[in-house]
Enzyme design. Structure first.
Site, mmCIF file in Angstrom:
data_model
loop_
_atom_site.group_PDB
_atom_site.id
_atom_site.type_symbol
_atom_site.label_atom_id
_atom_site.label_comp_id
_atom_site.label_asym_id
_atom_site.label_seq_id
_atom_site.Cartn_x
_atom_site.Cartn_y
_atom_site.Cartn_z
ATOM 1 N N CYS A 193 40.451 42.153 43.106
ATOM 2 C CA CYS A 193 41.183 41.080 42.438
ATOM 3 C C CYS A 193 42.402 41.651 41.717
ATOM 4 O O CYS A 193 42.281 42.206 40.618
ATOM 5 C CB CYS A 193 40.264 40.355 41.452
ATOM 6 S SG CYS A 193 41.058 39.017 40.550
ATOM 7 N N CYS B 36 43.141 40.093 38.353
ATOM 8 C CA CYS B 36 42.198 40.503 37.305
ATOM 9 C C CYS B 36 42.543 41.886 36.753
ATOM 10 O O CYS B 36 42.499 42.111 35.541
ATOM 11 C CB CYS B 36 40.770 40.555 37.858
ATOM 12 S SG CYS B 36 40.154 39.055 38.622
ATOM 13 N N ASP B 37 42.851 42.821 37.637
ATOM 14 C CA ASP B 37 42.886 44.229 37.262
ATOM 15 C C ASP B 37 44.258 44.888 37.375
ATOM 16 O O ASP B 37 44.410 46.052 36.998
ATOM 17 C CB ASP B 37 41.891 45.015 38.138
ATOM 18 C CG ASP B 37 40.467 44.520 37.967
ATOM 19 O OD1 ASP B 37 40.131 44.082 36.848
ATOM 20 O OD2 ASP B 37 39.693 44.561 38.942
#
Length: 305
Positions: free
Chosen positions: A133, A136-137
């Site tokens: 992701c 996300c990261d």
């Protein structure tokens, strides 16, 4: 009889459990893997959930589970294999253990699983440099070099997103042409810090001191092998929704995602959906939690009707 059976105990399912119990609905949560949290348990740092910056994914999952247990939601560990509709507009939830749960409504919150590269080091370094992701990261890799594996729309979108923060993005694809939309391809080729490595596959993920340090890459035409030094590897080769047990029971798109709006209302009266298993553009913890709340709101209106 339960008022609602929630299938899955990731963020969407646990959020739904909290909202259902606060509405005084008799609630059962069914989880097949024996622990709650879904994909977040494999994340070392969750940096984009409001108020819980930098929390460990497993700790976040336990907080969510404890919150649902505080409101006395019931939990069992089992796998749902089928849902049967009864003549009185209630449902039988049939379990792998052959037990049958009777309920007035169901929320499907089973999530989706990321397709993996299935190469040495991938599992070992998941959450330690291997990610599925980018949104996300990606922020963890500001000013660093990363690799993206894949050639479809998601891979191209991830590469473009990461290019705004990473020093360099290596886009690795097994074919000599990308498969993503032409407008995305044009943007990728126009971005100076994205390098397209064609006709190639990731063969391994390597690390130093417990963190990713490089990917092994093989050119499928020349069979040349090389290591590329990177701090992060973003796998973008698709996802599979966990929805086979309701195939043919509710409407799905061609990929198997259950078709529903933000309200979580499916094509089958009394069956609702929340989280990554439904059709949606953004799959994040915070949107899954929102889905759980919305599904219960819709469910309450249904039960009152």
């Amino acid at each position: 009889m339960y008022d609602v059976v929630i299938i899955g105990s990731g963020p969407a399912g646990l959020s739904a459990a909290v909202y259902a119990r606060r509405a005084k609905l008799r609630t059962l949560v069914i989880e097949k893997v024996g622990y709650s949290g879904g994909q977040i348990v494999n994340t070392s740092d969750v940096d984009n959930y409001l108020g819980l910056q930098g929390i460990d994914g497993f700790e976040m999952a336990m907080k969510f589970r404890n919150h649902a247990e505080h409101f006395e939601a019931e939990f069992i560990d089992d796998e749902v294999v089928k849902i049967d509709e009864k003549d009185d507009k209630t449902y039988d939830v049939i379990l792998k253990t052959e037990n049958i749960i009777h309920t007035r409504s169901v929320i499907v919150a089973t999530g989706a699983t990321h397709n993996m590269l299935n190469v040495p080091g991938e599992a070992e370094y998941t959450g330690k440099g291997v990610s599925y992701c980018a949104t996300c990261d990606g922020a963890f890799y500001r000013g660093r070099e990363v690799a993206v594996g894949g050639g479809g729309d998601v891979a191209l979108e991830d590469a473009l997103y990461l290019s705004n923060m990473a020093a360099k993005v290596y886009l690795i694809h097994r074919r000599n042409e990308l498969r993503g939309a032409k407008n995305l391809q044009e943007k990728v080729f126009a971005t100076d810090n994205i390098e397209f490595i064609k006709d190639s596959v990731v063969t391994s993920v390597k690390g130093v001191d417990g963190m990713v340090s490089a990917v092994g890459v093989k050119n499928l035409k020349t069979e040349d092998m090389k290591d590329i030094a990177v701090a992060g590897v973003f796998v973008a080769i698709g996802m599979k929704p966990v929805s086979d047990f309701v195939k043919g029971f509710v409407d799905m798109d061609s990929f198997g995602y259950i078709i529903a709006s933000e309200e979580g209302i499916t094509s089958k009266e009394g069956i609702f959906v929340a989280g990554d298993v439904r059709t949606k553009n953004l799959r994040q913890v915070i949107t899954a939690v929102s889905d759980g709340a919305n599904a219960v709101a819709s469910l309450e209106r249904y039960l009152r009707s």
